[in-house]
Motif scaffolding. Structure first.
Motif, PDB file in Angstrom:
ATOM      1  N   SER A 194       0.662  -1.162   0.502  1.00 49.73           N
ATOM      2  CA  SER A 194       0.092  -0.044  -0.098  1.00 49.73           C
ATOM      3  C   SER A 194       0.438   1.141  -0.041  1.00 49.73           C
ATOM      4  O   SER A 194       0.461   2.215  -0.641  1.00 49.73           O
ATOM      5  N   LEU A 195       2.224   1.264   0.035  1.00 51.85           N
ATOM      6  CA  LEU A 195       2.803   2.372   0.247  1.00 51.85           C
ATOM      7  C   LEU A 195       3.406   2.868  -0.582  1.00 51.85           C
ATOM      8  O   LEU A 195       3.568   4.080  -0.868  1.00 51.85           O
ATOM      9  N   ARG A 196       3.102   1.889  -2.163  1.00 50.12           N
ATOM     10  CA  ARG A 196       3.766   2.097  -3.160  1.00 50.12           C
ATOM     11  C   ARG A 196       2.559   1.950  -3.647  1.00 50.12           C
ATOM     12  O   ARG A 196       2.488   3.293  -4.881  1.00 50.12           O
ATOM     13  N   SER A 197       1.379   3.119  -3.317  1.00 46.30           N
ATOM     14  CA  SER A 197       0.268   2.448  -4.333  1.00 46.30           C
ATOM     15  C   SER A 197      -0.962   3.889  -3.954  1.00 46.30           C
ATOM     16  O   SER A 197      -1.874   4.015  -4.416  1.00 46.30           O
ATOM     17  N   VAL A 198      -1.064   3.864  -2.334  1.00 44.14           N
ATOM     18  CA  VAL A 198      -1.833   4.714  -1.766  1.00 44.14           C
ATOM     19  C   VAL A 198      -1.830   6.042  -2.041  1.00 44.14           C
ATOM     20  O   VAL A 198      -0.375   6.078  -1.850  1.00 44.14           O
ATOM     21  N   GLN A 199      -2.687   6.675  -2.535  1.00 45.04           N
ATOM     22  CA  GLN A 199      -2.110   8.135  -2.543  1.00 45.04           C
ATOM     23  C   GLN A 199      -3.860   8.709  -1.403  1.00 45.04           C
ATOM     24  O   GLN A 199      -4.816   8.599  -1.462  1.00 45.04           O
ATOM     25  N   LEU A 200      -3.467   9.493  -0.296  1.00 50.59           N
ATOM     26  CA  LEU A 200      -4.035   9.980   0.806  1.00 50.59           C
ATOM     27  C   LEU A 200      -5.074  11.244   0.541  1.00 50.59           C
ATOM     28  O   LEU A 200      -4.139  12.035   0.018  1.00 50.59           O
ATOM     29  N   TYR A 201      -6.008  11.070   0.329  1.00 50.48           N
ATOM     30  CA  TYR A 201      -6.823  12.674   0.676  1.00 50.48           C
ATOM     31  C   TYR A 201      -8.557  12.445   0.943  1.00 50.48           C
ATOM     32  O   TYR A 201      -8.024  11.528   1.810  1.00 50.48           O
ATOM     33  N   GLY A 202      -8.803  13.135   1.419  1.00 51.81           N
ATOM     34  CA  GLY A 202     -10.048  13.321   1.995  1.00 51.81           C
ATOM     35  C   GLY A 202     -11.561  13.548   0.908  1.00 51.81           C
ATOM     36  O   GLY A 202     -10.961  13.598  -0.418  1.00 51.81           O
TER      37      GLY A 202
END
Length: 82
Positions: free
Chosen positions: A22-30
Motif C-alpha cells: 500500500s505504501l507504493r500505491s495509496v494516495q491519501l486525500y479527503g
C-alpha cells in the motif's frame, strides 16, 4: 491488501505485505470516512461467532478523519467482536 473482492490477509506476514504494498500505491486525500470500513470489517468478524478467527483492521491515515464521531461510535459498537 488492495483486492476489493477478497480484502483479507493471513497472519502478521500478510498484514506487513499488504502494508508495504500500500505504501507504493495509496494516495491519501479527503474526505476520510472510516466508520463504513470499521462496520464492514465488524460484519466479517461477527460472521465467525466461535472466535476461531480474529480480525485486525489497520488504518493508515494522514491524520484527518472526516467522520470522527461516527468512527468512534462504530469502534465502541463493534468492540465485542473478535
Amino acid at each position: 491488501n488492495g483486492d476489493a473482492a477478497n480484502p483479507s490477509c493471513s497472519g502478521i506476514e500478510g498484514i506487513l505485505e499488504a502494508y508495504h504494498r500500500s505504501l507504493r500505491s495509496v494516495q491519501l486525500y479527503g474526505p476520510t470516512n472510516f466508520a463504513p470500513v470499521v462496520n464492514h470489517v465488524a460484519r466479517s468478524a461477527a460472521a465467525v461467532p466461535d472466535g476461531s478467527q480474529y480480525f485486525v483492521l489497520l488504518i493508515i491515515t494522514d491524520g484527518v478523519i472526516s467522520d470522527m464521531a461516527q468512527t468512534k461510535e462504530a469502534i465502541v459498537n463493534v468492540s465485542p467482536v473478535p
